[in-house]
Design an enzyme around this catalytic site. Structure first.
Site, short mmCIF file in Angstrom:
data_model
loop_
_atom_site.label_atom_id
_atom_site.label_comp_id
_atom_site.label_asym_id
_atom_site.label_seq_id
_atom_site.Cartn_x
_atom_site.Cartn_y
_atom_site.Cartn_z
N ASP A 1 39.81 38.34 41.26
CA ASP A 1 40.26 39.70 41.56
C ASP A 1 39.27 40.77 41.11
O ASP A 1 39.32 41.91 41.58
CB ASP A 1 41.62 39.98 40.92
CG ASP A 1 42.70 39.05 41.44
OD1 ASP A 1 42.59 38.59 42.59
OD2 ASP A 1 43.66 38.77 40.69
N GLU B 1 46.37 42.32 49.34
CA GLU B 1 47.74 41.83 49.22
C GLU B 1 48.64 42.84 48.51
O GLU B 1 48.18 43.71 47.78
CB GLU B 1 47.75 40.51 48.44
CG GLU B 1 47.23 40.63 47.01
CD GLU B 1 47.18 39.31 46.27
OE1 GLU B 1 47.83 38.35 46.73
OE2 GLU B 1 46.50 39.24 45.24
#
Length: 320
Positions: free
Chosen positions: A128, A223
């Site tokens: 991430d 997301e």
């Protein structure tokens, strides 16, 4: 004097975690420090699930994805009574320090343990790229290559069918992976958490693109922002163009780490042992301007949040 350390991987896995483990174990053994591998993250610490690691256990890990130690999300570790049991196991095993590989959640746990008397060093391992105190995390660049490859393949089929494609990319609440992948993959539209999501504005931009004569396009979206399948139906209904959503999912976490992640993992693992030998504790390791650095974990969590690359987003918009 440090005689024994423990090492664990926590949270979502990332390519390069094994390379960190290899680097830590080899460097520690070269300094006559024993290394206990703790299995399945903080759950293994709680369950006293540990094993002595030797050169033979890590010799071939540099190019392997995943983590041989396993990983998990153990939410009960937020409870002090749970951490006290884990600390008892640490003392039973005569472990002097923990090296914890993971993201911000892992850093928070490391900070808790440090404050309870267990010295910890944090190493950033997540795709991430959302960890405090570092430009890049181990695994980010491998995931970036995976996502760009997927975008390239979607581009091929989208062009063939004159289709709009929406691709959902991991990142939790950080848009770094989406932004970089979208730029490298030539995505016409980018939706990330750092910018307020407006469905109608996105539609308007897509309609403008169609009027320009663009027969296909790709929307890259991080997301958790919206339901991409519902978004695809909405865009198709409004534009009368076939629109498909693709959720990349956990494929982004797998695969052999790319060269940069292997190098970064090796450098950080070596640096972690060097910090311990110098008496540091409660530290997290990062790379800033290609230099390996360290910060107090508590300070990094509170004061070194990732800075959004708005200038990068604004500059790329000029192409489209």
């Amino acid at each position: 004097m440090i005689k024994k350390i423990g090492i664990l991987t926590s949270g979502g896995d990332s390519p390069g975690m094994n390379a960190i483990i290899r680097s830590v174990v080899c460097t520690a053994l070269n300094h006559n420090i024993e290394v206990k591998g703790i299995y399945n993250g903080f759950l293994g610490l709680y369950n006293n699930d540990m094993k002595l690691l030797k050169y033979s256990h890590v010799a071939n890990l540099l190019n392997q994805g995943g983590t041989i130690l396993g990983s998990s999300r153990f939410l009960e570790f937020k409870l002090e009574k749970t951490r006290k049991i884990a600390i008892k196991n640490i003392y039973k095993r005569k472990i002097d320090c923990l090296i914890i590989i993971g993201g911000d959640g892992s850093y928070k746990a490391a900070n808790f343990l440090t404050n309870m008397g267990v010295p910890c060093i944090g190493i950033p391992g997540t795709i991430d790229n959302d960890v405090s105190g570092t430009d890049y995390t181990v695994g980010y660049f491998t995931a970036l290559e995976t996502v760009v490859d997927a975008i390239d393949k979607l581009r091929d089929t989208s062009a063939s069918h004159h289709r709009i494609s929406i691709i959902e990319i991991m990142g939790r609440y950080c848009g770094d992976l989406t932004l970089s992948a979208a730029i490298a993959g030539g995505c016409e539209f980018i939706v990330i958490p750092e910018i307020i999501y407006q469905k109608e504005l996105l539609l308007l931009e897509i309609q403008k693109s169609i009027k320009k004569g663009n027969k296909h396009s790709i929307v890259a979206i991080t997301e958790h922002i919206c339901d991409v399948n519902k978004l695809a139906k909405y865009i198709q209904k409004k534009t009368f163009k076939e629109t498909r959503a693709t959720i990349l999912g956990h494929i982004q976490r797998g695969g052999k780490p790319v060269a940069y992640d292997r190098i970064l993992a090796s450098r950080m693992g070596i640096y972690a042992i060097q910090l311990l030998l110098k008496g540091y504790k409660g530290q997290c390791i990062g790379v800033i301007n290609n230099k390996i650095v360290h910060h107090n974990i508590n300070y990094a969590l509170k004061n070194m949040k990732k800075i959004f690359k708005k200038d990068l987003l604004n500059s790329i918009k000029k192409i489209y």
